[in-house]
Scaffold this motif. Structure first.
Motif, PDB file in Angstrom:
ATOM      1  N   ILE A   1      13.257   6.695  -6.032  1.00  0.00           N
ATOM      2  CA  ILE A   1      12.441   5.480  -6.016  1.00  0.00           C
ATOM      3  C   ILE A   1      11.443   5.645  -4.873  1.00  0.00           C
ATOM      4  O   ILE A   1      11.847   5.781  -3.710  1.00  0.00           O
ATOM      5  CB  ILE A   1      13.279   4.212  -5.757  1.00  0.00           C
ATOM      6  N   PRO A   2      10.140   5.624  -5.170  1.00  0.00           N
ATOM      7  CA  PRO A   2       9.183   5.743  -4.065  1.00  0.00           C
ATOM      8  C   PRO A   2       9.208   4.477  -3.214  1.00  0.00           C
ATOM      9  O   PRO A   2       9.691   3.426  -3.648  1.00  0.00           O
ATOM     10  CB  PRO A   2       7.841   5.911  -4.786  1.00  0.00           C
ATOM     11  N   TRP A   3       8.684   4.555  -2.027  1.00  0.00           N
ATOM     12  CA  TRP A   3       8.762   3.407  -1.120  1.00  0.00           C
ATOM     13  C   TRP A   3       7.441   3.194  -0.384  1.00  0.00           C
ATOM     14  O   TRP A   3       6.552   4.049  -0.398  1.00  0.00           O
ATOM     15  CB  TRP A   3       9.897   3.586  -0.116  1.00  0.00           C
ATOM     16  N   GLY A   4       7.368   2.083   0.280  1.00  0.00           N
ATOM     17  CA  GLY A   4       6.196   1.751   1.077  1.00  0.00           C
ATOM     18  C   GLY A   4       6.388   0.360   1.648  1.00  0.00           C
ATOM     19  O   GLY A   4       7.479  -0.217   1.582  1.00  0.00           O
ATOM     20  N   THR A   5       5.325  -0.170   2.202  1.00  0.00           N
ATOM     21  CA  THR A   5       5.408  -1.531   2.725  1.00  0.00           C
ATOM     22  C   THR A   5       4.068  -2.211   2.503  1.00  0.00           C
ATOM     23  O   THR A   5       3.035  -1.552   2.359  1.00  0.00           O
ATOM     24  CB  THR A   5       5.786  -1.523   4.212  1.00  0.00           C
ATOM     25  N   GLY A   6       4.094  -3.526   2.448  1.00  0.00           N
ATOM     26  CA  GLY A   6       2.875  -4.294   2.244  1.00  0.00           C
ATOM     27  C   GLY A   6       2.166  -3.860   0.974  1.00  0.00           C
ATOM     28  O   GLY A   6       2.788  -3.689  -0.081  1.00  0.00           O
ATOM     29  N   ALA A   7       0.848  -3.669   1.091  1.00  0.00           N
ATOM     30  CA  ALA A   7       0.073  -3.260  -0.077  1.00  0.00           C
ATOM     31  C   ALA A   7       0.334  -1.805  -0.449  1.00  0.00           C
ATOM     32  O   ALA A   7      -0.135  -1.336  -1.485  1.00  0.00           O
ATOM     33  CB  ALA A   7      -1.415  -3.458   0.204  1.00  0.00           C
ATOM     34  N   GLY A   8       1.057  -1.118   0.390  1.00  0.00           N
ATOM     35  CA  GLY A   8       1.289   0.296   0.134  1.00  0.00           C
ATOM     36  C   GLY A   8       2.513   0.596  -0.700  1.00  0.00           C
ATOM     37  O   GLY A   8       2.874   1.766  -0.874  1.00  0.00           O
ATOM     38  N   VAL A   9       3.147  -0.444  -1.237  1.00  0.00           N
ATOM     39  CA  VAL A   9       4.315  -0.187  -2.078  1.00  0.00           C
ATOM     40  C   VAL A   9       3.828   0.313  -3.436  1.00  0.00           C
ATOM     41  O   VAL A   9       3.051  -0.365  -4.106  1.00  0.00           O
ATOM     42  CB  VAL A   9       5.162  -1.461  -2.266  1.00  0.00           C
ATOM     43  N   PRO A  10       4.244   1.493  -3.855  1.00  0.00           N
ATOM     44  CA  PRO A  10       3.753   2.021  -5.132  1.00  0.00           C
ATOM     45  C   PRO A  10       4.376   1.303  -6.326  1.00  0.00           C
ATOM     46  O   PRO A  10       5.367   0.580  -6.182  1.00  0.00           O
ATOM     47  CB  PRO A  10       4.185   3.487  -5.075  1.00  0.00           C
ATOM     48  N   ALA A  11       3.805   1.528  -7.478  1.00  0.00           N
ATOM     49  CA  ALA A  11       4.335   0.946  -8.711  1.00  0.00           C
ATOM     50  C   ALA A  11       5.799   1.341  -8.870  1.00  0.00           C
ATOM     51  O   ALA A  11       6.152   2.513  -8.728  1.00  0.00           O
ATOM     52  CB  ALA A  11       3.519   1.421  -9.906  1.00  0.00           C
ATOM     53  N   GLY A  12       6.637   0.360  -9.138  1.00  0.00           N
ATOM     54  CA  GLY A  12       8.057   0.639  -9.297  1.00  0.00           C
ATOM     55  C   GLY A  12       8.745   1.012  -8.003  1.00  0.00           C
ATOM     56  O   GLY A  12       9.913   1.420  -8.010  1.00  0.00           O
ATOM     57  N   GLY A  13       8.044   0.862  -6.904  1.00  0.00           N
ATOM     58  CA  GLY A  13       8.605   1.280  -5.626  1.00  0.00           C
ATOM     59  C   GLY A  13       9.399   0.189  -4.939  1.00  0.00           C
ATOM     60  O   GLY A  13       9.478  -0.948  -5.399  1.00  0.00           O
ATOM     61  N   ARG A  14       9.961   0.552  -3.834  1.00  0.00           N
ATOM     62  CA  ARG A  14      10.739  -0.419  -3.064  1.00  0.00           C
ATOM     63  C   ARG A  14      10.092  -0.615  -1.695  1.00  0.00           C
ATOM     64  O   ARG A  14       9.418   0.284  -1.177  1.00  0.00           O
ATOM     65  CB  ARG A  14      12.187   0.032  -2.899  1.00  0.00           C
ATOM     66  N   VAL A  15      10.325  -1.796  -1.161  1.00  0.00           N
ATOM     67  CA  VAL A  15       9.818  -2.117   0.165  1.00  0.00           C
ATOM     68  C   VAL A  15      10.835  -1.632   1.182  1.00  0.00           C
ATOM     69  O   VAL A  15      12.025  -1.915   1.038  1.00  0.00           O
ATOM     70  CB  VAL A  15       9.627  -3.637   0.313  1.00  0.00           C
TER      71      VAL A  15
END
Lengths: 506, 581
Positions: free
Chosen positions: A111-125
């Protein structure tokens, strides 16, 4: 949600003009027996979520086969699907179930990840690992921040349930169950906040959580409580009890109908949801127990639930008078047996099961013979083996369900498993921890994840189960594959923001 | 310990009543007509026009509220009984002291209280669980004729004794729906939805009065007015979304706030007799309610949920001893000696046996039964020293100062902790740094400090106390043996986000009490508990501030706060909640 029924108890009772309900007479009339005439058995879908990752820190997880393709090898955590028992299993229902031909293992999911506007499609915060991986897997939607597990879209089991209902909806749109009886975390816990697995979209397009049933007694009563006994005296008593039950439910409906106009918008919507459920119950009271549907029969009444235990500190095993353990072994067996028979009786076509809470504090002493909570094993170096057996306990019940489905037959003699897809998902995998210590080779990671897909709906696992290395695909791709197998999202191959199947599964 | 010995009860009633202060700021009262109380929750059909609320008929201008009070009327919504409330309510209704709802109802979220209606969503599990529970409760009741007789309240002359059944419906229904039933409602339950399929018909068909009782009990226990606390009230003119509650709705609010269960006959009688019309009369009733043993259980549970020790993760014997210790302190401070609530956190004695003293590392009192012993110069005082409170923020056998500190900041001080930012990965911990204070030292530097002042900076001050309250000087670094193999000494110095440094529970309480933060947070949490929603809006915060304004933040009794809350004008109104879950 239940749809209209072509023949119901009320109609029948009117026709019988008060005579005793005689179930055998229904064999040629019951809606669920009509399928014996030749229509293909419906597809079924099961989504299972486990609140744990795959590996203890700094030791490769013993859950991933080393060989690929058909006939893959079985590491310790997967022994149950090859007919073996968990090595540390104390013998409490620990027999394996030889279902490898029906189960594929998909590894190296991410599961890709990120935060704020940087969360990718299908990703988790990132931020709260335990709570942010379920939503993306079960809904395909990128998650929200904080401690909430709520997905941002309907979960696969609900999408499938709606699609499979079709023109001949089953009695229950779907089943949503939980095996772990309580959080057990104690002082740091949030009660039932992280105990759900299913979310659906209502008619207004709003997302609504579905509280899972975690009482085997209630689950049995709900599905099979109205199956009448064979002797006429029992049938007469059952008919009187049913009439009284219907009176009560009708009164409750009437009271809600009268109450709703007097409420403000917020309360009205809350109580409308309650009314919807009462109406669904009312409709179920009118439904006739199915007859002549393959192996369909009421399973044994499980009786009263095992007591729900209190909280426990992670490390202390099953000390403290059984704290942290409420006989989840029995609970899992009963709930999966009920799902199997609910499928056989076409009472439902979609089910979701939450095996364990995220960050599970379930005490494993009675389950794998090694004391300690799952979460404790997850974060303690050197606990590679017990952690693998924690995974293995979840896998064992998955394998048991696959075996039950395999050995239960449709009216046309085929196996239920031929028409079913079952997906087993985990909270995490093993790899880089983007949330905490930024370390590699640890448990808080959505790298190195695994999913199991069992069953043969729509040609799944053709040629036998395989080990498939998915090279960074999303776990939702495994879910989509199972949905496609069930004839759902065939064209778009999409769940939420994730698209595509695992082609090797077909 | 004999909690609530009967000989104390009479003394307490007098004490609480003496403690009821005259209201000082109820300017709305003079303009508050009786007809404000006529908003009845009755009459699903409403056909007979009966005012089942106990109020008088509405006329004139309708209910009024002082504009200043209107600003602090909190939103409320239909609130499902929590599993705990359901269990206690059923015990009171069918006189079964052992009843537990077990796992047949949906589990409640703790946010931190279990009664947040915005998290409650009706489900198949709720409706069918309520049905199965009703069946079990009713089956048990009719299998116990003496108990059934008490609950029914009359002796039937035969299976079809309509009068006795009407009596039962009216009597039992008033307790279950927390208001009187109209004649039409009684008729409907008796005759059934189609006029010939009600409880009376069931009894006659079965030739057994109890079968009719069974049908009725099942119906009552699945009814929306039982499962939910539904407030309707009467619209306040020129105040959109504001409603004056009926006296029965007020009684229900009081009962679930103070007792956690349905109003008893006496309270319902007060509502019927217009004795809950104004703040003074409500205070009087509430003061009496506070003398009931149910109030101790409710006040103890409020604190346990607030301070996060309602489910202790220790073994059964230790958990029971810890619970007993904390409950005894609440009983003594709040109920027995009626000391300032702040004394809960500064009390110089505690209630322990040799077992618990040995566990804590305190001198043994020489008693197998708990007795009150002084803390002396142990560094402990009050509830923050108990293993109940100290159980928060654990991680395995060890404490997690970040987690514990966050709990203290958010729960105890009502601070808002900023969300975790997206930051570059922290530098690797240098090899050899095994002790927590060393490993986490960078949290107090640079940009980290903005958030971590709410977390580990707070938690480090309690590091000398493990998560069951034992004193220690070194970290446990072997989770199985609790050994201190690494010999990590604990400094035990912490700071609070409100300002001030401390070491240990006694000093922590002193800083919080001197600042008034703890007292103000109590008001906030009490509003949260009363309103039944965790997320606070500006009105909720204003209500908490008003409560603090009226009782102060230095020294007050707990019953002062409760009586201030229930006696306020705002308590008698509701604001419609437009939040939908």
């Amino acid at each position: 949600m239940s749809g209209p029924f072509r023949l119901n108890r009320r109609t029948l009772l009117r026709g019988l003009a008060g005579s005793t309900l005689a179930l055998p007479a229904l064999e040629i009339m019951g809606p669920r027996s009509a399928r014996a005439g030749g229509s293909a058995p419906p597809k079924r879908f099961v989504l299972i979520y486990c609140g744990m990752s795959l590996g203890a820190p700094f030791a490769d997880p013993l859950a991933i086969p080393t060989s690929q393709g058909v006939g893959y090898d079985l590491p310790r955590a997967l022994l149950p699907i090859g007919g073996g028992a968990l090595p540390s299993d104390p013998g409490l229902g620990g027999t394996g179930f030889d279902v490898r031909d029906h189960v594929s293992v998909i590894s190296d999911l991410k599961i890709p990840w990120g935060t704020g506007a940087g969360v990718p499609a299908g990703g988790r915060v990132i931020g709260q690992f335990h709570y942010n991986t379920m939503g993306p897997q079960t809904s395909g939607m990128r998650g929200g921040p904080g401690f909430t597990e709520a997905p941002n879209g309907p979960t696969a089991d609900q999408i499938v349930a709606e699609a499979l209902a079709g023109d001949d909806p089953p009695v229950f749109n779907s089943l949503s169950y939980r095996v772990q009886a309580a959080s057990y975390i104690g002082s740091n816990g949030t009660g039932a906040a992280d105990s759900r697995v299913s979310w659906r979209e209502n008619d207004n397009g709003e997302l609504q959580v579905i509280d899972p049933i975690y009482s085997p007694e209630l689950a049995f009563s709900s599905l099979f409580g109205s199956f009448a006994g064979p002797d006429p005296a029992a049938a007469a008593a059952a008919e009187f009890a049913l009439r009284r039950r219907r009176t009560v439910v009708d009164q409750v409906k009437g009271r809600l109908d009268a109450l709703l106009p007097r409420l403000g918008a917020g309360d009205r919507q809350r109580l409308e949801r309650h009314l919807d459920e009462v109406q669904a119950l009312s409709a179920r009271l009118d439904e006739i127990p199915p007859q002549g549907l393959g192996d369909c029969e009421a399973p044994p009444d499980p009786g009263d639930d095992p007591p729900v235990a209190g909280a426990a500190i992670e490390y202390n095993g099953n000390g403290g008078g059984g704290a942290g353990y409420s006989n989840e072994e029995l609970r899992a067996q009963v709930l999966y047996d009920l799902i199997t028979m609910a499928f056989a009786c076409d009472l439902t076509r979609s089910a979701a099961v939450r095996m364990t809470f995220s960050q599970s504090f379930l005490q494993m002493g009675d389950l794998i013979g090694i004391p300690g909570a799952i979460h404790d094993h997850a974060h303690t170096s050197g606990k590679q083996i017990p952690y693998a057996d924690c995974v293995g306990w979840h896998v064992k019940h998955f394998a048991r369900l696959i075996a039950r489905l395999r050995d239960t037959h449709e009216v046309d003699g085929s196996s239920l498993l031929d028409h079913t897809a079952v997906v087993l998902l985990f909270e995490g995998g093993y790899g880089y921890d983007s949330d905490g210590d930024s370390a590699d080779n640890v448990t808080h990671s959505s790298e190195g994840m695994m999913a199991l897909v069992g069953g043969h709906a729509g040609g799944l696992n053709k040629g036998g189960g395989k080990h498939i290395v998915a090279s960074g695909k999303h776990p939702a791709n495994a879910v989509i594959s199972a949905m496609v197998g069930c004839g759902v999202v065939e064209e778009s191959e999409t769940l939420g923001e994730v698209t595509g199947v695992i082609p090797e599964l077909f | 310990m004999a909690i609530w010995a009967s000989k104390l009860r009479a003394a307490r009633v007098g004490a609480f009543l003496l403690g009821v202060a005259p209201c000082g700021c109820y300017s709305g009262l003079a303009n508050f007509p009786q007809d404000a109380q006529s908003g009845d929750a009755s009459g699903a059909d409403g056909a007979d026009g009966a005012d089942a609320s106990g109020g008088t008929s509405e006329g004139g201008t309708g209910p009024q509220v002082d504009p200043a009070e209107a600003e602090v009327v909190v939103a409320s919504g239909a609130r499902r009984l929590t599993a705990r409330e359901y269990s206690q309510t059923v015990r009171d209704l069918v006189l079964d002291e052992t009843f537990e709802a077990s796992s047949l109802l949906p589990a409640d979220e703790l946010s931190p209280f279990d009664n947040d209606y915005r998290t409650q969503v009706a489900s198949q599990g709720l409706v069918e669980g309520a049905e199965l529970l009703a069946e079990k409760i009713s089956t048990d009741l009719i299998a116990d004729p003496p108990r059934m007789q008490l609950v029914v309240g009359c002796v039937p002359t035969g299976a079809g004794d309509e009068q006795c059944m009407r009596t039962f419906i009216s009597r039992f229904g008033r307790r279950v729906w927390r208001r009187p039933l109209s004649d039409a409602e009684v008729d409907s339950l008796l005759q059934g939805p189609n006029g010939d399929d009600g409880a009376l018909a069931h009894a006659i068909e079965a030739d057994d009065f109890a079968v009719g009782v069974d049908s009725l009990v099942r119906g009552f226990l699945q009814d929306p007015e039982f499962l939910y606390r539904i407030e309707i009230g009467t619209p306040v003119p020129d105040q959109p979304g504001l409603f004056a509650l009926s006296q029965f709705e007020i009684a229900t609010r009081m009962s679930y706030l103070i007792w956690g269960t349905t109003p008893d006959e006496e309270l319902l009688d007060r509502a019927a007799a217009d004795e809950l019309l104004d703040g003074d009369s409500i205070r009087l009733a509430a003061a009496e309610m506070l003398t009931d043993p149910k109030a101790l259980a409710r006040v103890a549970r409020f604190h346990a949920m607030w301070l996060a020790y309602s489910s202790l993760p220790h073994d059964a014997e230790l958990s029971a001893a810890l619970d007993q210790e904390t409950t005894a302190l609440i009983e003594r401070v709040v109920f027995d000696e009626r000391l300032p609530w702040q004394d809960l956190f500064a009390f110089p004695e505690t209630y322990i046996s040799d077992f618990l003293a040995e566990h804590y590392g305190l001198p043994l009192p020489g008693s197998d039964e708990p007795v009150w012993v002084p803390y002396g110069d142990s560094g402990r005082a009050g509830l923050f020293s108990h293993g109940t409170f100290l159980s928060v923020g654990g991680e395995g056998i060890e404490t997690n100062p970040m987690r514990r500190g966050r709990y203290i900041s958010e729960r105890v001080l009502c601070q808002t902790v900023p969300p975790k930012p997206m930051l570059p990965p922290p530098p690797p911990v240098p090899p050899g740094l095994v002790c927590k204070e060393e490993r986490l030292s960078f949290h107090s530097m640079g940009s980290c400090a903005g958030c971590h002042k709410y977390m580990d900076e707070v938690g480090f001050g309690l590091e000398n106390y493990d998560q069951s309250g034992r004193y220690r000087e070194f970290e446990y670094d072997n989770p199985m043996t609790e050994a201190d193999e690494s010999q990590c000494p604990i400094g035990g110095q912490g700071s609070l986000p409100i300002g001030g440094t401390y070491s240990g529970p006694k000093q922590m309480a002193e800083v919080m009490l001197a600042d008034g933060s703890l007292s103000r947070c109590l008001a906030t949490q009490l509003i949260r508990f009363h309103a039944g929603h965790a997320e606070l809006d500006s009105v909720d915060l204003a209500a908490a501030a008003r409560l603090t304004e009226n009782v102060g933040d230095e020294s007050f009794r707990f019953d002062d706060v409760v009586l201030e809350l229930v006696g306020s004008d705002a308590f008698r109104f509701r604001r419609e909640d437009t939040e939908v879950n």
